[in-house]
Design a protein around this motif. Sequence first.
Motif, PDB file in Angstrom:
ATOM      1  N   TYR A   1       0.803  -1.330   0.102  1.00 53.42           N
ATOM      2  CA  TYR A   1      -0.116  -0.094  -0.167  1.00 53.42           C
ATOM      3  C   TYR A   1       0.783   1.505   0.031  1.00 53.42           C
ATOM      4  O   TYR A   1       1.802   1.280   0.765  1.00 53.42           O
ATOM      5  N   ARG A   2       0.501   2.208  -0.842  1.00 52.44           N
ATOM      6  CA  ARG A   2       1.218   3.531  -0.875  1.00 52.44           C
ATOM      7  C   ARG A   2       0.377   4.469  -0.989  1.00 52.44           C
ATOM      8  O   ARG A   2      -0.816   4.538  -1.801  1.00 52.44           O
ATOM      9  N   THR A   3       0.466   5.648  -0.275  1.00 49.79           N
ATOM     10  CA  THR A   3      -0.382   6.653  -0.374  1.00 49.79           C
ATOM     11  C   THR A   3       0.472   8.082  -0.521  1.00 49.79           C
ATOM     12  O   THR A   3       1.576   8.180   0.040  1.00 49.79           O
ATOM     13  N   GLN A   4       0.239   8.952  -1.567  1.00 53.12           N
ATOM     14  CA  GLN A   4       1.116   9.944  -1.966  1.00 53.12           C
ATOM     15  C   GLN A   4       0.412  11.239  -2.145  1.00 53.12           C
ATOM     16  O   GLN A   4      -0.861  11.426  -2.547  1.00 53.12           O
ATOM     17  N   TRP A   5       1.141  12.501  -1.884  1.00 49.52           N
ATOM     18  CA  TRP A   5       0.581  13.816  -2.224  1.00 49.52           C
ATOM     19  C   TRP A   5      -0.326  14.185  -1.189  1.00 49.52           C
ATOM     20  O   TRP A   5      -1.197  15.164  -1.676  1.00 49.52           O
TER      21      TRP A   5
ATOM     22  N   LYS B   1      -7.400  15.019  -2.272  1.00 52.68           N
ATOM     23  CA  LYS B   1      -7.456  13.634  -2.117  1.00 52.68           C
ATOM     24  C   LYS B   1      -6.229  13.038  -2.294  1.00 52.68           C
ATOM     25  O   LYS B   1      -5.530  13.216  -3.560  1.00 52.68           O
ATOM     26  N   PRO B   2      -5.392  12.423  -1.618  1.00 54.86           N
ATOM     27  CA  PRO B   2      -4.176  11.868  -1.877  1.00 54.86           C
ATOM     28  C   PRO B   2      -4.077  10.882  -2.932  1.00 54.86           C
ATOM     29  O   PRO B   2      -5.252  10.178  -3.339  1.00 54.86           O
ATOM     30  N   PHE B   3      -3.032  10.498  -3.526  1.00 58.43           N
ATOM     31  CA  PHE B   3      -3.062   9.420  -4.683  1.00 58.43           C
ATOM     32  C   PHE B   3      -2.568   8.093  -4.055  1.00 58.43           C
ATOM     33  O   PHE B   3      -1.751   7.978  -3.159  1.00 58.43           O
ATOM     34  N   THR B   4      -3.509   7.139  -4.007  1.00 55.30           N
ATOM     35  CA  THR B   4      -3.229   5.802  -3.413  1.00 55.30           C
ATOM     36  C   THR B   4      -2.964   4.707  -4.374  1.00 55.30           C
ATOM     37  O   THR B   4      -3.622   4.456  -5.421  1.00 55.30           O
ATOM     38  N   THR B   5      -2.028   3.797  -4.091  1.00 59.59           N
ATOM     39  CA  THR B   5      -1.890   2.548  -4.844  1.00 59.59           C
ATOM     40  C   THR B   5      -1.869   1.338  -3.778  1.00 59.59           C
ATOM     41  O   THR B   5      -1.237   1.344  -2.534  1.00 59.59           O
ATOM     42  N   ALA B   6      -2.682   0.152  -4.122  1.00 60.49           N
ATOM     43  CA  ALA B   6      -2.518  -0.925  -3.219  1.00 60.49           C
ATOM     44  C   ALA B   6      -2.807  -2.020  -4.209  1.00 60.49           C
ATOM     45  O   ALA B   6      -3.174  -2.131  -5.284  1.00 60.49           O
ATOM     46  N   LEU B   7      -1.758  -3.003  -3.732  1.00 57.57           N
ATOM     47  CA  LEU B   7      -1.824  -4.365  -4.645  1.00 57.57           C
ATOM     48  C   LEU B   7      -1.637  -5.580  -3.712  1.00 57.57           C
ATOM     49  O   LEU B   7      -1.357  -5.422  -2.524  1.00 57.57           O
ATOM     50  N   VAL B   8      -2.101  -6.732  -4.348  1.00 53.35           N
ATOM     51  CA  VAL B   8      -2.039  -8.098  -3.704  1.00 53.35           C
ATOM     52  C   VAL B   8      -1.610  -8.965  -4.464  1.00 53.35           C
ATOM     53  O   VAL B   8      -1.860  -8.858  -5.822  1.00 53.35           O
ATOM     54  N   SER B   9      -0.961 -10.008  -4.323  1.00 52.59           N
ATOM     55  CA  SER B   9      -0.132 -10.862  -5.144  1.00 52.59           C
ATOM     56  C   SER B   9       0.163 -12.181  -4.635  1.00 52.59           C
ATOM     57  O   SER B   9       0.188 -12.341  -3.336  1.00 52.59           O
ATOM     58  N   PHE B  10       0.035 -13.539  -5.446  1.00 55.62           N
ATOM     59  CA  PHE B  10       0.127 -14.812  -4.832  1.00 55.62           C
ATOM     60  C   PHE B  10       1.186 -15.300  -5.899  1.00 55.62           C
ATOM     61  O   PHE B  10       0.857 -15.120  -7.255  1.00 55.62           O
TER      62      PHE B  10
ATOM     63  N   SER C   1      -4.048  -5.107  -8.535  1.00 58.10           N
ATOM     64  CA  SER C   1      -3.428  -3.879  -8.123  1.00 58.10           C
ATOM     65  C   SER C   1      -4.644  -2.724  -8.498  1.00 58.10           C
ATOM     66  O   SER C   1      -5.563  -2.895  -9.301  1.00 58.10           O
ATOM     67  N   ASN C   2      -4.559  -1.656  -7.790  1.00 53.61           N
ATOM     68  CA  ASN C   2      -5.576  -0.629  -7.884  1.00 53.61           C
ATOM     69  C   ASN C   2      -4.961   0.665  -7.680  1.00 53.61           C
ATOM     70  O   ASN C   2      -4.080   0.831  -6.629  1.00 53.61           O
ATOM     71  N   MET C   3      -5.112   1.812  -8.271  1.00 54.81           N
ATOM     72  CA  MET C   3      -4.415   3.122  -8.271  1.00 54.81           C
ATOM     73  C   MET C   3      -5.536   4.032  -8.272  1.00 54.81           C
ATOM     74  O   MET C   3      -6.410   3.896  -9.190  1.00 54.81           O
ATOM     75  N   ARG C   4      -5.592   5.050  -7.393  1.00 54.69           N
ATOM     76  CA  ARG C   4      -6.896   6.105  -7.559  1.00 54.69           C
ATOM     77  C   ARG C   4      -6.163   7.384  -7.082  1.00 54.69           C
ATOM     78  O   ARG C   4      -5.272   7.510  -6.443  1.00 54.69           O
ATOM     79  N   ALA C   5      -6.527   8.308  -7.859  1.00 57.98           N
ATOM     80  CA  ALA C   5      -5.866   9.680  -7.906  1.00 57.98           C
ATOM     81  C   ALA C   5      -6.803  10.786  -8.027  1.00 57.98           C
ATOM     82  O   ALA C   5      -7.923  10.809  -8.999  1.00 57.98           O
ATOM     83  N   GLY C   6      -6.684  11.905  -7.320  1.00 58.09           N
ATOM     84  CA  GLY C   6      -7.531  13.202  -7.559  1.00 58.09           C
ATOM     85  C   GLY C   6      -8.955  13.406  -7.319  1.00 58.09           C
ATOM     86  O   GLY C   6      -9.436  12.341  -7.184  1.00 58.09           O
TER      87      GLY C   6
ATOM     88  N   SER D   1     -11.153  13.682  -9.315  1.00 62.05           N
ATOM     89  CA  SER D   1     -11.989  12.974 -10.430  1.00 62.05           C
ATOM     90  C   SER D   1     -12.292  11.394 -10.144  1.00 62.05           C
ATOM     91  O   SER D   1     -12.744  10.741 -10.861  1.00 62.05           O
ATOM     92  N   ASN D   2     -11.474  11.084  -8.973  1.00 60.02           N
ATOM     93  CA  ASN D   2     -11.324   9.434  -8.582  1.00 60.02           C
ATOM     94  C   ASN D   2     -10.747   8.799  -9.786  1.00 60.02           C
ATOM     95  O   ASN D   2     -11.457   7.709 -10.013  1.00 60.02           O
ATOM     96  N   TYR D   3      -9.863   9.244 -10.445  1.00 60.37           N
ATOM     97  CA  TYR D   3      -9.375   8.383 -11.480  1.00 60.37           C
ATOM     98  C   TYR D   3      -8.829   7.176 -11.035  1.00 60.37           C
ATOM     99  O   TYR D   3      -8.071   7.235 -10.084  1.00 60.37           O
ATOM    100  N   ASN D   4      -9.196   6.080 -11.606  1.00 62.42           N
ATOM    101  CA  ASN D   4      -9.006   4.830 -11.009  1.00 62.42           C
ATOM    102  C   ASN D   4      -8.535   3.787 -11.975  1.00 62.42           C
ATOM    103  O   ASN D   4      -9.200   3.741 -13.081  1.00 62.42           O
ATOM    104  N   VAL D   5      -7.479   3.024 -11.682  1.00 63.20           N
ATOM    105  CA  VAL D   5      -6.951   1.848 -12.485  1.00 63.20           C
ATOM    106  C   VAL D   5      -6.907   0.729 -12.112  1.00 63.20           C
ATOM    107  O   VAL D   5      -6.355   0.627 -10.792  1.00 63.20           O
ATOM    108  N   LEU D   6      -7.580  -0.282 -12.218  1.00 64.54           N
ATOM    109  CA  LEU D   6      -7.765  -1.607 -11.783  1.00 64.54           C
ATOM    110  C   LEU D   6      -7.039  -2.684 -12.601  1.00 64.54           C
ATOM    111  O   LEU D   6      -7.820  -2.662 -13.746  1.00 64.54           O
ATOM    112  N   GLU D   7      -6.286  -3.365 -12.373  1.00 66.28           N
ATOM    113  CA  GLU D   7      -5.742  -4.174 -12.938  1.00 66.28           C
ATOM    114  C   GLU D   7      -5.701  -5.662 -12.450  1.00 66.28           C
ATOM    115  O   GLU D   7      -5.121  -5.852 -11.222  1.00 66.28           O
ATOM    116  N   ILE D   8      -5.975  -6.881 -13.058  1.00 65.67           N
ATOM    117  CA  ILE D   8      -5.986  -8.232 -12.585  1.00 65.67           C
ATOM    118  C   ILE D   8      -4.951  -8.970 -13.873  1.00 65.67           C
ATOM    119  O   ILE D   8      -5.556  -8.801 -14.940  1.00 65.67           O
ATOM    120  N   ILE D   9      -4.111  -9.584 -13.479  1.00 62.99           N
ATOM    121  CA  ILE D   9      -3.234 -10.577 -14.140  1.00 62.99           C
ATOM    122  C   ILE D   9      -2.888 -11.794 -13.434  1.00 62.99           C
ATOM    123  O   ILE D   9      -2.887 -11.879 -12.480  1.00 62.99           O
TER     124      ILE D   9
END
Length: 332
Positions: free
Chosen positions: A54-58, A64-73, A88-93, A95-103
Amino acid sequence: MKRKIRFTTVLLCALLGRSIAQDFHLSMYDAAPIFLNPAMTGLIETKMRAHAHYRTQWSAIAFKPFTTALVSFDMPTKTKWSYGGQISNMRAGLSNYNVLEIIGSGSYLLPLDKEKYHQLSLGMHLGVKQKKVEFQALTYDAQWSNSAGGSFDKNLSNNETFTRGAQFQEVVNFGALYYYSKQQSRINPFIGISGFNLTKPRETFFGGNNRLPMRFYMHTGVRVNVNELFYFIPKILIMKQTNNIEQTYAVDAGYFVKGEKFYLLAGYVYRAADANVGYIGLKKDNYIIKLGYDMNTSSLRSTSKARGAFEISLTYLGKKSKVQEIKNCPRL
């Protein structure tokens, strides 16, 4: 068509651009191995590995701070293949700009010598990514009203035409990693490369044909085993996406406390023209925890007062395999 928006959104775009276009990164980057390089999938001496980050920035400059969260196995098999996955999920600003990634992630290990000290791992990510933004949360020039001293009125039309608020992209990434795995060696070097966005997926909220450019990592270093209690790892990470290049220089260190039977961990990261990062951590039994903080050194320093980001990672390693047919990657 004009797309002038409030300063907060301009700041969002500027910060995302500084972080290598629209992709995000971590300061303790190799604490999350699948995030760094798909070739690192399953390179462990245990039956499995689970990781959370987990990471929170700015928070010092953004409403609204920018946040990054991920879990992996990930886990090795009794063959040369290893498998895993990451969400993983990243949210910023505002406008709640959000990036959700599943790999899904997989790797294949190739010993390069008879003793299996020199190892080459090849890996790949396959998955899907959703990017979403809430345009209605923003204000625009057309919504400015001079009444009552002047303010934005969201009841007014923004004079914009948005075709979508969310989009999906395919994820195809590739990586390779060489490392020297002899446990008794004084030094254990490694070098890896990884490429992301290999299909250059279409990226637009306005119906255009914009393509997300490929992003490349090169990471290298060497573990120096000073004695049975102390080691350190100088390392370098270089990231490139189109004309954006980010250079990171770091050193990790670990000291084994015999009486309590745990490793005390510490590290320093210098991200060129951007931040100084320090972290401390602990490795006890099957658990590794790290806490890090970014001290901002970029042109935003006068506004941020050097405050950047807080980061935490937790890794759980399962039981050791009884039979190790493939040497692990202990020096990363």
